[in-house]
Design an enzyme around this catalytic site. Sequence first.
Site, PDB file in Angstrom:
ATOM      1  CG  HIS A 138      -1.796   1.181   1.343  1.00 24.22           C
ATOM      2  ND1 HIS A 138      -3.078   1.212   0.842  1.00 24.22           N
ATOM      3  CD2 HIS A 138      -1.587   2.419   1.896  1.00 24.22           C
ATOM      4  CE1 HIS A 138      -3.619   2.396   1.087  1.00 24.22           C
ATOM      5  NE2 HIS A 138      -2.735   3.149   1.725  1.00 24.22           N
ATOM      6  CD  GLU A 139       1.593   3.613   3.680  1.00 26.35           C
ATOM      7  OE1 GLU A 139       1.871   4.678   3.094  1.00 26.35           O
ATOM      8  OE2 GLU A 139       0.542   3.455   4.325  1.00 26.35           O
TER       9      GLU A 139
ATOM     10  CG  HIS B  76       0.487   6.223  -0.683  1.00 33.10           C
ATOM     11  ND1 HIS B  76      -0.610   6.673  -1.369  1.00 33.10           N
ATOM     12  CD2 HIS B  76       0.004   5.610   0.435  1.00 33.10           C
ATOM     13  CE1 HIS B  76      -1.717   6.355  -0.721  1.00 33.10           C
ATOM     14  NE2 HIS B  76      -1.368   5.692   0.374  1.00 33.10           N
TER      15      HIS B  76
END
Length: 377
Positions: free
Chosen positions: A25-26, A29
Amino acid sequence: MIQNPGFLLTVLAFVAVIGPLVFVHELGHYLVGRWCGVKAEAFSIGFGPEIAAWVDRRGTRWRIGALPLGGYVRFKGDMNAASQTDPAWLEMSAADRAESFPAKPLWQRAAIVAAGPLINFLFAIVILGSFAFIHGESRTPAVAGQVQAGSAAAAAGIVAGDRIVAINGRDMATFDDIRLYAQIRPGEPVSIQVKRGGERLERQGRIGAVEESDGFGNSFKIGRLGIAPGDPVIEPVSLWRAPVVAIERTGQIIRTMVETLGQILGGGRSVKELGGPLKIAEVSGQAATLGVESFIFFMALISINLGFINLLPIPMLDGGHLLFYGLEAVQRKPVSAKVQEWAYRSGLAMLLAMMMLVTFNDLTSFGLWERLSGLIG
């Protein structure tokens, strides 16, 4: 008899599920931010005290926190891990401002924020697509092969050989569609359209509710019509079609989540059904005992959950940021700092309340309160 996982396996399985999914997920980003020219000052997996940390040649501090319950990427210009804008970014030098998050165009900021949930969906699609390619796709026709006596289907007048065309107006292409629709609607009234001998009929009924156990001592109520399929049909899936099947399955799972959430908000389901980190840890250990494929499939489900939850329009979550960017696009200027501050505090309070609720539910499902009342009594 399925064996319950021990404490150590449960902890290891939980970390093995949450750790990679938070990282993925990170990483979404981080990669899109880097592509847009934004400097990442910190990339953290977990919160709390650092277990390990290092700084790469770009100046990003990579850290592992003691509490593996989430993570964050803090870009230049962020005030905290929630990506609130630091007012001091305007005082930076021109070079520093150029690589700060707040200075980027609206579409780039939105892309960076959306990349986290989207890569969680992509991660799940890769897993589900691989399974479809290996095992094929279930295309069993939506036909009642057998009808259980005394069941909801029997009460509605469904007979063996009926082709279930639609339930409450929703088309039923395969038998799996029937199962997925019914299982989250125990006790709900339904209108069932069937085709029998070339004639189209409509039957009224109510989905049955049955109590089932998962083999680990957990019981739950699910909906059942009381019909069994005919001969199963498994079609092979080519490599090019596997992503299409995976996207369709992901869409089905997300739709089920939305419908279940709507039932909870509408009072059709109890909030006691909401689970939190402790429940995820328990099920992670259970999935690990069932084999590698079951564990990987569970990771795909949690990844979809993580992406879906983060897209909810709640300040502090990615969906809250995207909501602000949508408002900014409409009004042609950023949402005021005062409104954002109020929204973030409200969002934090909402998330803390939700965390307390799901933790209470988790402890209740473990029987903690009953044991404590027994000790007190």
